[in-house]
Design an enzyme around this catalytic site. Sequence first.
Site, PDB file in Angstrom:
ATOM      1  N   PHE A   1     -11.105  -7.241  14.544  1.00 54.16           N
ATOM      2  CA  PHE A   1     -10.058  -7.697  13.640  1.00 54.16           C
ATOM      3  C   PHE A   1      -9.732  -6.625  12.596  1.00 54.16           C
ATOM      4  O   PHE A   1     -10.613  -6.109  11.933  1.00 54.16           O
ATOM      5  CB  PHE A   1     -10.494  -8.996  12.944  1.00 54.16           C
ATOM      6  CG  PHE A   1      -9.466  -9.493  11.970  1.00 54.16           C
ATOM      7  CD1 PHE A   1      -8.202  -9.885  12.409  1.00 54.16           C
ATOM      8  CD2 PHE A   1      -9.733  -9.551  10.614  1.00 54.16           C
ATOM      9  CE1 PHE A   1      -7.239 -10.331  11.518  1.00 54.16           C
ATOM     10  CE2 PHE A   1      -8.774  -9.993   9.707  1.00 54.16           C
ATOM     11  CZ  PHE A   1      -7.520 -10.385  10.165  1.00 54.16           C
ATOM     12  N   GLN A   2      -8.474  -6.303  12.512  1.00 54.92           N
ATOM     13  CA  GLN A   2      -7.955  -5.290  11.573  1.00 54.92           C
ATOM     14  C   GLN A   2      -8.592  -3.915  11.759  1.00 54.92           C
ATOM     15  O   GLN A   2      -8.646  -3.128  10.810  1.00 54.92           O
ATOM     16  CB  GLN A   2      -8.110  -5.770  10.124  1.00 54.92           C
ATOM     17  CG  GLN A   2      -7.194  -6.952   9.823  1.00 54.92           C
ATOM     18  CD  GLN A   2      -7.066  -7.267   8.357  1.00 54.92           C
ATOM     19  OE1 GLN A   2      -7.969  -7.034   7.578  1.00 54.92           O
ATOM     20  NE2 GLN A   2      -5.918  -7.814   7.976  1.00 54.92           N
TER      21      GLN A   2
ATOM     22  N   MET B   1      24.380   8.476   0.406  1.00 54.40           N
ATOM     23  CA  MET B   1      24.302   9.776   1.059  1.00 54.40           C
ATOM     24  C   MET B   1      24.680   9.671   2.535  1.00 54.40           C
ATOM     25  O   MET B   1      25.336  10.556   3.080  1.00 54.40           O
ATOM     26  CB  MET B   1      22.899  10.364   0.897  1.00 54.40           C
ATOM     27  CG  MET B   1      22.771  11.788   1.396  1.00 54.40           C
ATOM     28  SD  MET B   1      23.966  12.888   0.618  1.00 54.40           S
ATOM     29  CE  MET B   1      22.992  13.535  -0.746  1.00 54.40           C
TER      30      MET B   1
ATOM     31  N   GLU C   1       0.814  -1.225   0.000  1.00 56.78           N
ATOM     32  CA  GLU C   1       0.000   0.000   0.000  1.00 56.78           C
ATOM     33  C   GLU C   1       0.844   1.271   0.000  1.00 56.78           C
ATOM     34  O   GLU C   1       0.384   2.324  -0.446  1.00 56.78           O
ATOM     35  CB  GLU C   1      -0.974   0.009   1.183  1.00 56.78           C
ATOM     36  CG  GLU C   1      -2.100  -1.014   1.068  1.00 56.78           C
ATOM     37  CD  GLU C   1      -1.719  -2.392   1.595  1.00 56.78           C
ATOM     38  OE1 GLU C   1      -0.515  -2.609   1.887  1.00 56.78           O
ATOM     39  OE2 GLU C   1      -2.609  -3.253   1.721  1.00 56.78           O
TER      40      GLU C   1
ATOM     41  N   LYS D   1     -17.431  -0.445   7.033  1.00 60.44           N
ATOM     42  CA  LYS D   1     -17.943  -1.460   6.111  1.00 60.44           C
ATOM     43  C   LYS D   1     -19.473  -1.377   5.992  1.00 60.44           C
ATOM     44  O   LYS D   1     -20.027  -1.506   4.898  1.00 60.44           O
ATOM     45  CB  LYS D   1     -17.527  -2.845   6.590  1.00 60.44           C
ATOM     46  CG  LYS D   1     -17.718  -3.912   5.540  1.00 60.44           C
ATOM     47  CD  LYS D   1     -16.990  -5.196   5.905  1.00 60.44           C
ATOM     48  CE  LYS D   1     -17.205  -6.255   4.840  1.00 60.44           C
ATOM     49  NZ  LYS D   1     -16.490  -7.496   5.153  1.00 60.44           N
TER      50      LYS D   1
END
Lengths: 196, 588
Positions: B128-129, B490, B66, B178
Amino acid sequence: MLHTFVAYVEDLPGVLTRVASLFRRLNINIISLTVGRSERPGLSRLTLVCEASAEAGHRIRASLYKLENVVDVDDIAGAPAVTRELALIKVAATPRNRSQIFDLVEVFRARIVDLTSESLMIEMTGVESKIEGLIEVLREDEGRILEICRSGKLTMRRGHHTSGVLKAMGAKTEDNADADNEPAEIAKERAVVEPE
Amino acid sequence: MGTNDIKQSSNDHLTTPTRLTGAEIVWATLVGEGVTTVFGYPGGAILPVYDALRKFPIHHVLVRHEQGASHMADGYARASGQVGVAMATSGPGATNLVTGIATAMLDSIPMVCITGNVSSKVLGTDAFQEIDITGITLPVTKHNFLVNRTEDIAPALRHAFQIAQSGRPGPVLVDITKDAQQGTAIFDFAAAKPRAYRPHPMLRVEDSALAQAAELIRNAKRPIILAGHGVSESGAMEQVRTLAERAQIPVTLTLLGLGAFPASHALNMGMMGMHGEAWVNQAIQEADLLIACGMRFDDRVTGTVATYATKAKKIHIEVDPAEINKNIKVDVALVGDLREVLEQLLPRIAGRDGSAWLKTIDSSKGAAAVRDIKNLPDLGHLYAAHVMHDLWRITGGNAIVVTDVGQHQMWEAQYFHHERPRTLITSGGLGTMGFALPAAIGAKFACPDKEVWVVAGDGGFQMTAAELSTIVQEKIKINIAIINNGYLGMVRQWQEFFYGGNYESTPLVSPDFVKLADAHGIQGRAVSTRAQVAGAVESARSAPGTFLLNFMVEKEESVYPMIPAGASLHEMIRRPGHDPLLESPDDK
Ligand SMILES: Cc1ncc(C[n+]2csc(CCOP(=O)(O)OP(=O)(O)O)c2C)c(N)n1
Ligand SMILES: [Mg+2]
């Protein structure tokens, strides 16, 4: 220096977090924050006091305005305003030593709002120093103060000017620490002395 | 009760209020906002939205992580000027977006991220999540929304698009539960329009300030224009150019400003700041007037502020009132959209003779050009500077270059000369390694007809290399140049300069990038001498598909010049004194 901001914010969940989060991000400690309903439907009014450099005022106000839910921000700075705080103080007092506290309350123009055989509750409204004064005297007797609850500061400009009015007049509210830019009507009101 | 054929009659629901599911409303609103491409990754809490996708004329790009989705949306926005859209599920999907959101925030990139969340009935139960993504992203978004009613989806999304693009742009996140996706509501696109845009109340362009600015410009002996990202954000290229040409004022650019003023323009001095040319920074220190246009005096540009341009009066033209006097105290602030402000200022600007100052600056260049590594003869070493220089020459500077973060990023900025805005895409504010590959994919979707080059280090490339699969699945063509120095270069450079050469945790083992490309079905080639560079670049350009070039460059080369962090602008570390050298013949 101490900065006092008065802001109108949308009365929605999470708005206070956004305001508080901004100060956290800027690494500025909020000394006092009060929030409640205002005269404008759907908008809460908050008074926020914080310690920051003199120059920080502009950036804080500008950053507050960048929050989507913030509608108006007034930097009170040195403008004539009334600031009040409310304190509830519960003290241990038996019928035998009550009268001493009654006298104190009288002197400080506070009020007794609850009374039991072992304690009483004092309500006091005023400027911070007055409330602090009362607490100090009560502390002279160890163990007397059982609980203190303070509201934090509420601030309102003197006169008929509100931040909304100032905006309508096109006045530069963010610069009002700078007397040159102050609308004349407001400058005049600096002369008004706080009665206490 | 979703309709089946929204794709065919895709515009009906935009004009006629229609009952749709929340999931359909998400897509219908995106269509209404002009979105054609969404970068995302599905999961349980966003499944209803994905289920409804096939009914709408929107192309979804399946990313591999993501973070890639948020960088792609960002790259899309930077390349096109339109809002980029990323989508993810709740919990880990949402948290993976965060680095990309923060990257967009620090560079003021308009982006809308849509995440699913658990049902409103279980919000706050550690379901959950479930994660508080609006809480997590609060400080790295311009604004965010938690939507738990179907009827709020369209207004929240439309408001998000307004916020993302207005004033100083930035990312906005919309988290949709949801059950809100599954419920139905009347979708009325027009009615979901956000309240009228409220400009920041502290925007102020006073007549007296305009007059004062014009006066300062008229009287200045040694003026410089500092042009930043705001020039392209506000579309003020012409106005800046007119100001510079009319008043004969040299222009220097921030990293994100590169391209906003043509590199080939006689008044362009190039990049300022930490890795700008020493004579440019010296000129800033000597200037008596700085005209800052859409830039924010970042510490990478000012060095220590106490000694920054102390002889100069400063005019700051900026859209964000919170930037005024934040880092550098200015004398005149014109707070508003850069293009509009310049439109107001230009009529007050008369022709000016700037030749003396321009001559002074020119003579201060001294031997800088001679010591420039691009002018070293080919001694068999491959320098990243050569690669950038050749890439610029061969592409005619017409490509969109998307860089990662590190030495290669600075070499690109120094040696690839950008003539047009939105041709350099780079993470300046956050300096996010792993940005280049996904952002380039986003840029390619925004500009399918443009040549797109990724320039990444061996370190940063590995952070998001999984997006090679996305490229293959989407059948897009970009070109990838890995500047492979075997180090987190760097950081190694800082260790060399400031930590006694203690190369702790910077040597880096990498896979054979050409084989890695091959495993994805992507062509590639390793390049280790300068003589091979041009041919390799040409093969990449002419290949029908994505092509990866692994440039095996000098391992311990450093970026010069450099202002050490916290030092003054005039205290630069100069290039080491190579022998005076001839220009290499192909530089012409
Ligand atoms: C996500 C992230 N982690 C760490 C850093 C710190 N950092 C800045 S440049 C750099 C080295 C980059 O190495 P490489 O990608 O090989 O590029 P090079 O400098 O060698 O060109 C690192 C680790 C960063 N900018 N971003
Ligand atoms: Mg490297």
